[in-house]
Design a protein around this motif. Structure first.
Motif, mmCIF file in Angstrom:
data_model
loop_
_atom_site.group_PDB
_atom_site.id
_atom_site.type_symbol
_atom_site.label_atom_id
_atom_site.label_comp_id
_atom_site.label_asym_id
_atom_site.label_seq_id
_atom_site.Cartn_x
_atom_site.Cartn_y
_atom_site.Cartn_z
ATOM 1 N N ALA A 1 1.196 4.059 -2.999
ATOM 2 C CA ALA A 1 0.875 5.454 -2.698
ATOM 3 C C ALA A 1 1.985 6.387 -3.159
ATOM 4 C CB ALA A 1 0.627 5.630 -1.203
ATOM 5 N N LEU B 1 -6.913 3.405 -1.608
ATOM 6 C CA LEU B 1 -6.013 3.866 -2.669
ATOM 7 C C LEU B 1 -5.488 2.688 -3.485
ATOM 8 C CD1 LEU B 1 -4.408 5.983 -4.200
ATOM 9 C CD2 LEU B 1 -2.623 5.774 -2.445
ATOM 10 N N THR B 2 -5.067 1.650 -2.814
ATOM 11 C CA THR B 2 -4.575 0.470 -3.522
ATOM 12 C C THR B 2 -5.672 -0.100 -4.404
ATOM 13 O OG1 THR B 2 -3.014 -0.022 -1.738
ATOM 14 C CG2 THR B 2 -3.557 -1.828 -3.237
ATOM 15 N N ASN C 1 -7.445 -1.443 1.365
ATOM 16 C CA ASN C 1 -6.929 -0.080 1.297
ATOM 17 C C ASN C 1 -7.555 0.633 0.096
ATOM 18 O OD1 ASN C 1 -4.950 1.991 0.130
ATOM 19 N ND2 ASN C 1 -4.144 1.663 2.201
ATOM 20 N N ASP D 1 0.831 -1.204 0.000
ATOM 21 C CA ASP D 1 0.000 0.000 0.000
ATOM 22 C C ASP D 1 0.869 1.260 0.000
ATOM 23 O OD1 ASP D 1 -2.242 -1.637 0.108
ATOM 24 O OD2 ASP D 1 -2.490 -1.422 2.275
ATOM 25 N N PHE E 1 -5.275 10.124 -7.210
ATOM 26 C CA PHE E 1 -6.607 9.640 -6.842
ATOM 27 C C PHE E 1 -7.285 10.503 -5.772
ATOM 28 C CE2 PHE E 1 -5.373 5.747 -9.084
ATOM 29 C CZ PHE E 1 -6.533 5.543 -9.815
ATOM 30 N N LYS E 2 -6.507 11.224 -4.968
ATOM 31 C CA LYS E 2 -7.120 12.089 -3.963
ATOM 32 C C LYS E 2 -7.959 13.180 -4.629
ATOM 33 C CE LYS E 2 -4.429 14.692 -1.457
ATOM 34 N NZ LYS E 2 -3.596 15.306 -0.420
ATOM 35 N N GLU F 1 -1.191 8.652 -4.909
ATOM 36 C CA GLU F 1 -1.982 9.174 -3.797
ATOM 37 C C GLU F 1 -2.613 10.522 -4.182
ATOM 38 O OE1 GLU F 1 -1.619 9.504 0.983
ATOM 39 O OE2 GLU F 1 0.200 9.948 -0.152
ATOM 40 N N GLN G 1 -8.139 1.551 -5.789
ATOM 41 C CA GLN G 1 -8.340 2.450 -6.926
ATOM 42 C C GLN G 1 -7.257 2.261 -7.986
ATOM 43 O OE1 GLN G 1 -8.499 6.190 -4.863
ATOM 44 N NE2 GLN G 1 -10.599 5.858 -4.188
#
Length: 121
Positions: free
Chosen positions: A12, A94-95, A92, A8, A66-67, A63, A97
């Motif tokens: 990120a 983010l992972t 997770n 993860d 995608f944020k 990170e 996504q």
């Protein structure tokens, strides 16, 4: 559990710019176009072509990428295995996504119809 955390954190901190050329190579090698790749990425993230272009030039991490994204509401319909992980079971966000994006690029490269990739039918 440490293995998942390490993965993860690695994801990120990976930059979109470092992965994007691999996406291009993968889809072009299978006869798909950069325009189709961009369509898939924009569908998932809500970015437009101009914003996507800026991300390919900047060194933003996944990170950050995608944020700032507006994830497509149908993204949850992306299922299956990518890189040895079942995307719908990744904890997770983010992972998950990033793996959604990997899965869509994989489907594009495998010649799947765009309507199916974009979960419209």
């Amino acid at each position: 559990m440490k293995k998942a955390y390490d993965q993860d954190e690695r994801i990120a901190n990976m930059t979109f710019t470092s992965v994007y050329p691999h996406y291009v190579t993968k889809v072009e090698k299978k006869g798909r176009t950069i325009a189709e790749l961009h369509q898939v990425i924009c569908w998932l993230t809500g970015y437009n072509e101009k914003k996507l272009q800026s991300f390919t030039e900047e060194k933003v991490t996944f990170e950050t990428f995608f944020k700032n994204a507006s994830l497509n509401p149908n993204a949850q319909l992306i299922t299956g295995v990518i890189c040895g992980y079942r995307v719908e079971e990744i904890e997770n966000p983010l992972t998950q996504q990033v793996r959604y994006l990997d899965k869509l690029v994989d489907e594009l490269a495998k010649g799947r119809k765009m309507e199916k990739i974009l979960r419209t039918t």
